[in-house]
Design an enzyme around this catalytic site. Structure first.
Site, PDB file in Angstrom:
ATOM      1  N   LEU A 155      54.913  43.982  48.686  1.00 39.90           N
ATOM      2  CA  LEU A 155      53.592  44.601  48.820  1.00 39.90           C
ATOM      3  C   LEU A 155      53.367  45.586  47.680  1.00 39.90           C
ATOM      4  O   LEU A 155      53.993  46.650  47.636  1.00 39.90           O
ATOM      5  CB  LEU A 155      53.483  45.288  50.178  1.00 39.90           C
ATOM      6  CG  LEU A 155      53.784  44.371  51.380  1.00 39.90           C
ATOM      7  CD1 LEU A 155      53.730  45.151  52.689  1.00 39.90           C
ATOM      8  CD2 LEU A 155      52.819  43.188  51.421  1.00 39.90           C
ATOM      9  N   GLU A 156      52.486  45.212  46.753  1.00 38.03           N
ATOM     10  CA  GLU A 156      52.243  46.012  45.558  1.00 38.03           C
ATOM     11  C   GLU A 156      50.753  46.209  45.328  1.00 38.03           C
ATOM     12  O   GLU A 156      49.912  45.650  46.032  1.00 38.03           O
ATOM     13  CB  GLU A 156      52.878  45.337  44.338  1.00 38.03           C
ATOM     14  CG  GLU A 156      54.379  45.090  44.485  1.00 38.03           C
ATOM     15  CD  GLU A 156      55.022  44.594  43.212  1.00 38.03           C
ATOM     16  OE1 GLU A 156      54.682  45.101  42.126  1.00 38.03           O
ATOM     17  OE2 GLU A 156      55.869  43.681  43.288  1.00 38.03           O
TER      18      GLU A 156
END
Length: 403
Positions: A155-156
């Site tokens: 998750l970026e």
């Protein structure tokens, strides 16, 4: 990270039916192939792009390192939009045979894979699917297609900063965990010197609110002003405190659910991480009982030759697959011995040691970590800047000294 008919109606229907049967048959075979590995292998699986960045032969890497599992990257939403899974935004999972073939070869050699969803580039399913249930249904297609026993939620930005998208991703992870007993689930997020940033703590709070506990929360301590192993272990220790404070865990539980996801060699921000740094972090991880130790990426785990492309080589002195041996050790394997690499300077000079960096230009926008030369000194940008003179009152640039 991450980093592209003329026939009758009857004949066309027959071809389509045949293709569907072939894909369905391959899916069933893939799901049945191989034996599930113990969780330590999924916790050690290094990232590998099977379709981009000059993919290495994973079976050759296995033979050279003892590593048994790989984290295949990345599953994204279609580049044209929608809520169906694709590889890199371009290759539909539903019709894939190329990656399935890679998985079959790994399993035939005694290994297995996890699949990573998200990453740095492209559009994520959490951004395009309507709700957690739809997002989970899209990821379930990937699990079913390849018979997966592990999945990673990388998750970026910018998805990481989108509350609705995070609700979809974490909610989907919780649904998958519930509907696939024994599925190994990791959640990976950016790292900072404080462990993780504000959005990372929001992610932890959201997971707690959902009652969702993955096998681990991992941080990526690179591309954020890091320098070697000491800065990374300090970040991991800070993250350990965040896990206790935000999730209500005791120290041992927090360590057991904490993970490290590093970058081998030269990072995107021109930080350098050598084999000695990996050894130090590995010692910290095993000494504190961390739940995961991995890195980006196997595609980069080789010495640079004619090309210094940071996507396909590390830009530090090494033998091929040196860094993958550290993940194998974390899993409990003893890798084959190879001759240490000849110690020579990196093909790209580290910041502060040379005026080989391009001269500062008043009309160029620089991002944090950018290196320039100016007035006989080397300078590194602390953050995004435009028109600020190195050494000027704005204080944007760090003076690395004369060069």
């Amino acid at each position: 990270m991450h980093r592209q008919r003329i026939a009758s109606v009857v004949a066309a229907a027959a071809v389509a039916a045949g293709a569907a049967l072939a894909i369905a048959g391959h899916s069933a075979a893939s799901a049945a192939a191989g034996t599930a590995l113990s969780s330590n292998w999924y916790a050690s699986a290094p990232y590998l792009m099977p379709q981009s960045n000059n993919p290495p032969d994973p079976v050759a890497v296995m033979a050279a390192t003892g590593q048994k599992a790989f984290q295949l990257a990345f599953i994204l939403a279609p580049s044209g939009g929608g809520c169906t899974p694709t590889w890199d935004g371009t290759s539909a999972v539903s019709s894939d045979t190329a990656v399935a073939g890679v998985i079959d070869r790994i399993r035939a050699a005694g290994g297995d894979v996890s699949v990573s969803v998200g990453g740095y580039g492209g559009t994520k399913l959490g951004q395009t699917c309507a709700n957690p249930a739809d997002t989970a249904a899209a990821y379930q297609q990937v699990i079913d297609r390849y018979g997966l026993r592990a999945i990673d939620f990388d998750l970026e930005e910018p998805e990481y900063e989108n509350d609705a998208a995070m609700t979809n991703e974490l909610g989907a992870a919780q649904i998958l965990q519930r509907n696939n007993p024994g599925l190994f689930v990791s959640v990976t997020m950016p790292g900072t010197s404080a462990g993780t940033g504000w959005f990372g703590t929001q992610l932890l709070d959201k997971a707690k609110g959902l009652g969702f506990t993955p096998d681990n929360f991992s941080i990526m301590p690179f591309d954020g002003g890091f320098s070697g192993a000491a800065s990374q272990t300090a970040a991991l220790e800070a993250f350990h405190t965040l896990l206790m404070n935000h999730l209500g865990w005791d120290s041992a539980t927090a360590y057991a659910h904490e993970g490290f996801s590093g970058m081998n060699g030269k990072s995107d921000a021109a930080e350098y991480f050598y084999q000695s740094d990996f050894q130090t972090v590995l010692d910290y991880a095993t000494g504190h009982g961390l739940g995961r130790f991995t890195f980006w990426s196997v595609n980069r785990d080789r010495a640079c030759g004619a090309s210094a492309d940071n996507g396909i080589c590390s830009n530090v002195p090494q033998n091929d697959w040196d860094f993958t041996k550290f993940t194998a050790r974390f899993a409990g394997a003893t890798p084959p011995v190879t001759t240490p690499p000849v110690t020579t300077p990196p093909t790209t000079t580290p910041p502060g040691n040379s005026c080989a960096a391009a001269p500062w230009n008043a009309t160029t926008a620089y991002t944090g970590g950018a290196v320039v030369s100016y007035n006989g000194h080397s300078w590194t940008a602390k953050w995004w800047t435009y028109g600020d003179i190195p050494g000027g009152a704005a204080g944007v640039w760090t003076d690395n000294g004369a060069c």
